[in-house]
Design an enzyme around this catalytic site. Structure first.
Site, PDB file in Angstrom:
ATOM      1  CE  LYS A   1      91.035  48.600 -19.938  1.00 37.96           C
ATOM      2  NZ  LYS A   1      91.044  47.158 -20.155  1.00 37.96           N
TER       3      LYS A   1
ATOM      4  CE  LYS B   1      81.420  47.597 -17.637  1.00 35.20           C
ATOM      5  NZ  LYS B   1      81.558  46.230 -18.028  1.00 35.20           N
TER       6      LYS B   1
ATOM      7  CE  LYS C   1      84.972  39.338 -15.899  1.00 31.83           C
ATOM      8  NZ  LYS C   1      85.870  39.921 -16.871  1.00 31.83           N
TER       9      LYS C   1
HETATM   10  P1  ATP Z   1      86.639  43.954 -16.353  1.00 30.81           P
HETATM   11  O1  ATP Z   1      86.343  44.759 -15.121  1.00 30.81           O
HETATM   12  O2  ATP Z   1      87.738  42.941 -16.167  1.00 30.81           O
HETATM   13  O3  ATP Z   1      86.744  44.768 -17.600  1.00 30.81           O
HETATM   14  P2  ATP Z   1      83.850  43.347 -16.660  1.00 30.81           P
HETATM   15  O4  ATP Z   1      83.186  42.716 -15.505  1.00 30.81           O
HETATM   16  O5  ATP Z   1      83.604  44.794 -16.898  1.00 30.81           O
HETATM   17  O6  ATP Z   1      85.376  43.042 -16.556  1.00 30.81           O
HETATM   18  P3  ATP Z   1      84.126  42.171 -19.283  1.00 30.81           P
HETATM   19  O7  ATP Z   1      85.056  41.019 -19.114  1.00 30.81           O
HETATM   20  O8  ATP Z   1      84.629  43.426 -19.888  1.00 30.81           O
HETATM   21  O9  ATP Z   1      83.415  42.506 -17.889  1.00 30.81           O
HETATM   22  O10 ATP Z   1      82.858  41.733 -20.096  1.00 30.81           O
HETATM   23  C1  ATP Z   1      82.433  40.412 -20.291  1.00 30.81           C
HETATM   24  C2  ATP Z   1      81.004  40.454 -20.796  1.00 30.81           C
HETATM   25  O11 ATP Z   1      80.126  40.832 -19.738  1.00 30.81           O
HETATM   26  C3  ATP Z   1      80.771  41.471 -21.908  1.00 30.81           C
HETATM   27  O12 ATP Z   1      79.898  40.904 -22.869  1.00 30.81           O
HETATM   28  C4  ATP Z   1      80.136  42.628 -21.192  1.00 30.81           C
HETATM   29  O13 ATP Z   1      79.311  43.399 -22.036  1.00 30.81           O
HETATM   30  C5  ATP Z   1      79.334  41.946 -20.096  1.00 30.81           C
HETATM   31  N1  ATP Z   1      79.195  42.825 -18.934  1.00 30.81           N
HETATM   32  C6  ATP Z   1      80.178  43.180 -18.079  1.00 30.81           C
HETATM   33  N2  ATP Z   1      79.719  43.975 -17.111  1.00 30.81           N
HETATM   34  C7  ATP Z   1      78.403  44.157 -17.353  1.00 30.81           C
HETATM   35  C8  ATP Z   1      77.362  44.890 -16.720  1.00 30.81           C
HETATM   36  N3  ATP Z   1      77.607  45.592 -15.633  1.00 30.81           N
HETATM   37  N4  ATP Z   1      76.126  44.843 -17.234  1.00 30.81           N
HETATM   38  C9  ATP Z   1      75.878  44.125 -18.347  1.00 30.81           C
HETATM   39  N5  ATP Z   1      76.805  43.406 -19.003  1.00 30.81           N
HETATM   40  C10 ATP Z   1      78.055  43.418 -18.531  1.00 30.81           C
END
Ligand code: ATP
Ligand code: LTN
Length: 335
Positions: free
Chosen positions: A114, A197, A200
């Site tokens: 980051k 991946k 969000k």
């Molecule tokens: P951001 O984009 O804000 O980082 P994110 O959607 O990648 O958000 P996190 O808030 O980092 O998600 O993760 C919350 C939980 O959801 C964690 O336990 C993470 O492992 C799970 N998670 C997030 N994205 C995925 C995915 N694509 N597949 C499986 N698990 C996920």
């Protein structure tokens, strides 16, 4: 015997959670809350490491909590609360920062990625100490297990190191937690870009299935998901990332095995398969969405539930914090 303790959390970084959060985290949390004394937080203090509009952050925090509940986290069974409602998180983070090496924190790959992306002027000290705050979250509750995605494993390893270091320097204080890393098969990829991946904070939301999307929109996104020209519904992560991703989502949401789904769609085209998956997605998320919107319709009641849960969390957290303050030699304020 009391149940072992579990801790996990998510950042309120969007209005809606996405299917990856649901399959990769919430479904497991829901199952684990039976056997564990589980604490689930909405980590709003962590979210401050990204730029936020204040009113939007408040709204996202409520929405994230509502989606936890709608997905089956029961506030009467688990402790579901907002991180900033328990002051001990920020307080313990300070103490832990004094036993964290500068170089040690600098080796966190999420920080390195980051900070490289933003440049050093746009990188805050908060982003640097993000993992220390996460360690405080976990250690305050004398946690046994921390279910997280692979990307958070290094932060839980740091948490273990800090707990062990503190314990050996000041005497036994913290339980040393174990990370529980979700299976790779539970990783969900973007529907338009199936090697990235699902996230969000993806740049485009065309490939993101939101929990709170209108069911018709979710169905359309599934129908438009990127596949390949091979035409057979078969799992092959390397050669067929798009179809494999859809199979993983299908299997996770129905509890069925991938080979059984491949058999069901053998000799049929992707259109049929996608239609089937769209139905599964709509059936699963329709009720979750409705329940979440219902909860959000009555914010006062939701806030009341969160406040009661914060009080439960605070009891546990303050006990640990008090012990830590004594151990490090802070003078107790007399009452
Ligand atoms: P951001 O984009 O804000 O980082 P994110 O959607 O990648 O958000 P996190 O808030 O980092 O998600 O993760 C919350 C939980 O959801 C964690 O336990 C993470 O492992 C799970 N998670 C997030 N994205 C995925 C995915 N694509 N597949 C499986 N698990 C996920
Ligand atoms: N960093 C985590 C969210 C998080 C967390 C925690 C997870 C903050 N504190 C404590 C488990 C335990 C993330 O971005 N997914």
């Amino acid at each position: 015997m009391s149940k072992p303790r579990l801790y996990s959390g998510m950042q309120p970084s969007a209005d809606s959670l996405q299917v990856g959060n649901y399959i990769g985290a919430l479904m497991q949390w829901r199952d684990l809350q039976e056997a564990y004394d589980a604490f689930f937080s909405v980590v709003d203090l962590h979210a401050l490491t990204q730029p936020n509009d204040p009113a939007e952050l408040r709204e996202k925090t409520r929405r994230t909590a509502a989606q936890y509940i709608a997905a089956g986290i029961e506030p009467a069974k688990s402790t579901l609360y907002v991180q900033s409602h328990v002051a001990a998180h920020a307080e313990l983070a300070w103490i832990l920062s004094t036993v964290t090496g500068f170089g040690e924190a600098g080796r966190m790959t999420q920080f390195k990625d980051k900070s490289q992306r933003y440049g050093s002027d746009a990188t805050s000290v908060g982003l640097f100490t993000y993992p220390v705050l996460m360690a405080a979250d976990i250690l305050l509750y004398q946690t046994d297990i921390v279910p997280v995605g692979d990307d958070q494993k290094q932060h839980v390893e740091l948490t273990r190191d800090l707990a062990e270091r503190f314990n050996s320097r000041y005497g036994d204080t913290f339980r040393v937690p174990m990370p529980v890393i979700q299976q790779d098969t539970a990783r969900i990829y973007d529907l338009q870009n199936p090697t990235a991946k699902m996230s969000k904070s993806a740049e485009s939301d065309a490939g993101v299935l939101w929990l709170l999307d209108d069911p018709a929109v979710s169905a359309k996104k599934v129908m438009r998901a990127v596949t390949d020209s091979d035409g057979t519904v078969r799992y092959d992560r390397e050669a067929k990332p798009g179809v494999s991703n859809l199979l993983v989502i299908y299997a996770a949401l129905t509890g069925r095995q991938i080979p059984a789904i491949e058999d069901e769609y053998a000799g049929r085209g992707y259109g049929d398969f996608k239609k089937g998956l769209a139905e599964v997605v709509v059936n699963e998320f329709g009720p979750v969405r409705e329940r979440a919107l219902e909860l959000l319709d009555d914010p006062a009641e939701l806030d009341r539930v969160l406040a009661a849960n914060a009080a439960k969390a605070e009891d546990v957290a303050n006990r640990t914090l008090g012990a830590v303050y004594d151990k490090v030699g802070l003078l107790r304020r007399t009452r």
